[in-house]
Design a protein around this motif. Structure first.
Motif, mmCIF file in Angstrom:
data_model
loop_
_atom_site.group_PDB
_atom_site.id
_atom_site.type_symbol
_atom_site.label_atom_id
_atom_site.label_comp_id
_atom_site.label_asym_id
_atom_site.label_seq_id
_atom_site.Cartn_x
_atom_site.Cartn_y
_atom_site.Cartn_z
ATOM 1 N N PRO A 42 49.029 38.674 42.995
ATOM 2 C CA PRO A 42 49.991 37.834 42.255
ATOM 3 C C PRO A 42 50.888 36.997 43.165
ATOM 4 O O PRO A 42 51.218 35.853 42.820
ATOM 5 N N LEU A 43 51.301 37.543 44.312
ATOM 6 C CA LEU A 43 52.239 36.821 45.171
ATOM 7 C C LEU A 43 51.577 35.737 46.009
ATOM 8 O O LEU A 43 52.247 34.781 46.436
ATOM 9 N N TRP A 44 50.275 35.872 46.223
ATOM 10 C CA TRP A 44 49.571 34.943 47.103
ATOM 11 C C TRP A 44 48.645 34.031 46.317
ATOM 12 O O TRP A 44 48.758 32.810 46.352
ATOM 13 N N VAL A 45 47.726 34.649 45.554
ATOM 14 C CA VAL A 45 46.719 33.852 44.841
ATOM 15 C C VAL A 45 47.304 33.216 43.580
ATOM 16 O O VAL A 45 47.171 32.005 43.369
ATOM 17 N N LEU A 46 47.907 34.024 42.714
ATOM 18 C CA LEU A 46 48.471 33.453 41.490
ATOM 19 C C LEU A 46 49.579 32.454 41.798
ATOM 20 O O LEU A 46 49.769 31.478 41.051
ATOM 21 N N ASN A 47 50.290 32.662 42.869
ATOM 22 C CA ASN A 47 51.316 31.708 43.265
ATOM 23 C C ASN A 47 50.715 30.328 43.561
ATOM 24 O O ASN A 47 51.257 29.298 43.139
ATOM 25 N N PHE A 62 41.348 28.369 33.591
ATOM 26 C CA PHE A 62 41.135 29.094 34.848
ATOM 27 C C PHE A 62 42.283 30.074 35.108
ATOM 28 O O PHE A 62 42.056 31.248 35.433
ATOM 29 N N ASN A 63 43.501 29.628 34.939
ATOM 30 C CA ASN A 63 44.645 30.509 35.183
ATOM 31 C C ASN A 63 44.769 31.592 34.119
ATOM 32 O O ASN A 63 45.200 32.717 34.415
ATOM 33 N N LEU A 64 44.366 31.279 32.899
ATOM 34 C CA LEU A 64 44.362 32.301 31.858
ATOM 35 C C LEU A 64 43.386 33.425 32.207
ATOM 36 O O LEU A 64 43.699 34.620 32.031
ATOM 37 N N LEU A 65 42.210 33.075 32.718
ATOM 38 C CA LEU A 65 41.240 34.088 33.134
ATOM 39 C C LEU A 65 41.773 34.907 34.311
ATOM 40 O O LEU A 65 41.571 36.129 34.367
ATOM 41 N N LEU A 66 42.456 34.255 35.241
ATOM 42 C CA LEU A 66 43.051 34.989 36.361
ATOM 43 C C LEU A 66 44.114 35.969 35.875
ATOM 44 O O LEU A 66 44.213 37.099 36.381
ATOM 45 N N LEU A 67 44.905 35.563 34.891
ATOM 46 C CA LEU A 67 45.915 36.463 34.346
ATOM 47 C C LEU A 67 45.268 37.628 33.595
ATOM 48 O O LEU A 67 45.793 38.747 33.596
ATOM 49 N N LEU A 68 44.124 37.375 32.960
ATOM 50 C CA LEU A 68 43.393 38.457 32.296
ATOM 51 C C LEU A 68 42.880 39.462 33.326
ATOM 52 O O LEU A 68 42.969 40.685 33.115
ATOM 53 N N ILE A 69 42.367 38.958 34.445
ATOM 54 C CA ILE A 69 41.955 39.839 35.536
ATOM 55 C C ILE A 69 43.148 40.653 36.034
ATOM 56 O O ILE A 69 43.030 41.862 36.307
ATOM 57 N N GLN A 70 44.309 40.015 36.148
ATOM 58 C CA GLN A 70 45.491 40.733 36.600
ATOM 59 C C GLN A 70 45.900 41.812 35.606
ATOM 60 O O GLN A 70 46.388 42.877 36.001
ATOM 61 N N GLY A 71 45.701 41.560 34.318
ATOM 62 C CA GLY A 71 45.966 42.587 33.315
ATOM 63 C C GLY A 71 45.080 43.809 33.509
ATOM 64 O O GLY A 71 45.540 44.955 33.406
ATOM 65 N N LEU A 72 43.792 43.577 33.793
ATOM 66 C CA LEU A 72 42.884 44.686 34.085
ATOM 67 C C LEU A 72 43.306 45.405 35.366
ATOM 68 O O LEU A 72 43.223 46.639 35.447
ATOM 69 N N ASN A 73 43.752 44.651 36.362
ATOM 70 C CA ASN A 73 44.227 45.275 37.597
ATOM 71 C C ASN A 73 45.407 46.207 37.324
ATOM 72 O O ASN A 73 45.489 47.307 37.896
ATOM 73 N N SER A 79 34.630 37.843 35.277
ATOM 74 C CA SER A 79 34.279 37.466 36.649
ATOM 75 C C SER A 79 33.238 36.351 36.667
ATOM 76 O O SER A 79 33.356 35.385 37.436
ATOM 77 N N VAL A 80 32.210 36.467 35.812
ATOM 78 C CA VAL A 80 31.187 35.426 35.729
ATOM 79 C C VAL A 80 31.806 34.108 35.278
ATOM 80 O O VAL A 80 31.498 33.032 35.827
ATOM 81 N N LEU A 81 32.676 34.167 34.277
ATOM 82 C CA LEU A 81 33.323 32.950 33.790
ATOM 83 C C LEU A 81 34.208 32.318 34.858
ATOM 84 O O LEU A 81 34.218 31.093 35.032
ATOM 85 N N LEU A 82 34.941 33.148 35.591
ATOM 86 C CA LEU A 82 35.806 32.624 36.646
ATOM 87 C C LEU A 82 35.004 31.946 37.751
ATOM 88 O O LEU A 82 35.350 30.852 38.204
#
Length: 391
Positions: free
Chosen positions: A280-285, A304-315, A215-218
């Protein structure tokens, strides 16, 4: 050092093609995010931590006392030098062979020794009052920051059309409200990073530390390269369920079980809907496809997108835990009186003090020692709700 800084702030990594740092310097007409703005987060993180201490002592604690939540900790284990030495120097969870050896050495039955170790482990756990105060602080902050985010975003065009996150990028001016929102969120996550080592220790410590770090990195990444518009969407979306979880835990500590169950159901619905559906459908899109179409990829875009995908993995991982709890609750409800939220202590990530407590009988030579698993302890009631799970 100059060479290292020049390499780190390489424009070809951070910015789109044909854009330089000089293009994003503040002018009289417009203000843009500057990397040095992020230094403000450190003193603010300390201030947030101090506000938390004051809030827990003068606001949360009186509320807890008014709800008859006691500060009493778990039952103290009977003093025993031999068992204490094993506990502190060897293991807190003795295996069957060691238990049999201690049983012969002390002339105690194995069940009494197991009970002693459970009580001794519980001595290091905080009281229900401490847990309530921590949850009330987090509930108050999450509610405030989510409310602020919604009020701010409803006035912005990119909430209603995410393509506005990328129009005229990166020459998007930084507003006062956006700057405040970003620095406040970054300061809070820095305070969580530090306070996690002094807060209540939980089984998901490593995962939560990874979450705070990502989160801090993002936040840092998106601020430096001026992806703050889409960053506000990510922040507000992920804040939506947190207040509900903390409210459910507060209801659990106050023994309002029906309210706890209702709040947990609401939390689960909001969590899964926002993080497995909307995110995923709104933000990642928009970060993966709309930005590719309007701006195009560049090195920090990939990070940036790699970090978002990592967050999605935790989700996905946390959603799996929530669904697992719900399935076990349904199966337990079929076995007896219908209770769609009955959850065993093995399903919870935050093990309450009372879940490991047994009866108060001191260790002795009783081979027929009986237990009352899941009862008593700091809450004084059977913990059947799911509300001790942590975000």
């Amino acid at each position: 050092m100059a060479g290292i800084l020049a390499w780190f702030w390489n424009e070809r990594f951070w910015l789109p093609h044909n854009v330089t740092w000089a293009d994003l310097k503040n002018t009289e007409e417009a203000t843009f995010p500057q990397a040095e703005d992020l230094y403000l987060a450190f003193p603010l993180a300390f201030c947030i931590f101090m506000v938390r201490l004051i809030f827990e002592r003068f606001v949360a604690k009186p509320c807890a006392i008014a709800l008859n939540i006691q500060a009493n900790g778990p039952q103290i284990a009977q003093p025993n030098a031999i068992l204490e030495k094993v506990f502190t120097a060897i293991t807190k969870h003795p295996d069957e062979k060691r238990l049999e050896g201690l049983s012969k050495q002390l002339d105690w039955d194995v069940r009494s020794i197991q009970r002693w170790f459970r009580q001794r482990r519980n001595q290091e756990k905080p009281s229900t009052l401490t847990r309530f105060c921590e949850s009330m602080w987090r509930f108050s902050f999450y509610l405030y920051v989510f409310t602020y985010g919604v009020r701010f975003l409803k006035k912005t065009p990119w909430l209603w059309n995410t393509r506005h996150c990328w129009y005229n990028y990166p020459y998007q001016p930084l507003t006062t409200d956006l700057h405040y929102y970003y620095i406040l969120e970054l300061s809070f996550y820095w305070s969580l990073m530090f306070s996690q080592f002094t807060d209540i220790k939980r089984k998901d410590f490593g995962i939560m530390f990874l979450h705070h770090l990502v989160s801090v990195l993002l936040i840092t990444f998106s601020y430096v390269n001026n992806m703050a518009r889409v960053g506000t969407l990510v922040l507000c979306l992920h804040d939506s369920a947190d207040a509900l979880l903390e409210a459910a835990k507060m209801a659990n500590y106050a023994k309002f079980q029906k309210m706890c169950d209702l709040l947990f159901v609401m939390f689960a619905m909001v969590f899964i809907t926002t993080r497995l559906g909307i995110f995923p459908l709104w933000v990642l899109n928009t970060t993966l496809f709309e930005s590719w179409e309007i701006v195009g990829p560049y090195p920090s875009w990939w990070v940036f997108n790699l970090l978002l995908l990592l967050i999605q993995g935790l989700n996905c991982f946390w959603s799996y835990l929530i669904v697992k709890i719900a399935c076990k609750a349904v199966s337990k409800g079929k076995a007896g009186k219908w209770n769609p939220l009955h959850v065993s202590k093995d399903d919870r990530s935050d093990i309450e003090s009372s879940s490991d407590e047994e009866d108060s009988e001191p260790p002795g030579k009783n081979p027929h020692a009986t237990t009352t698993n899941g009862t008593g302890g700091t809450n004084g009631y059977l913990l059947t709700g799911p509300c001790s799970m942590d975000d």
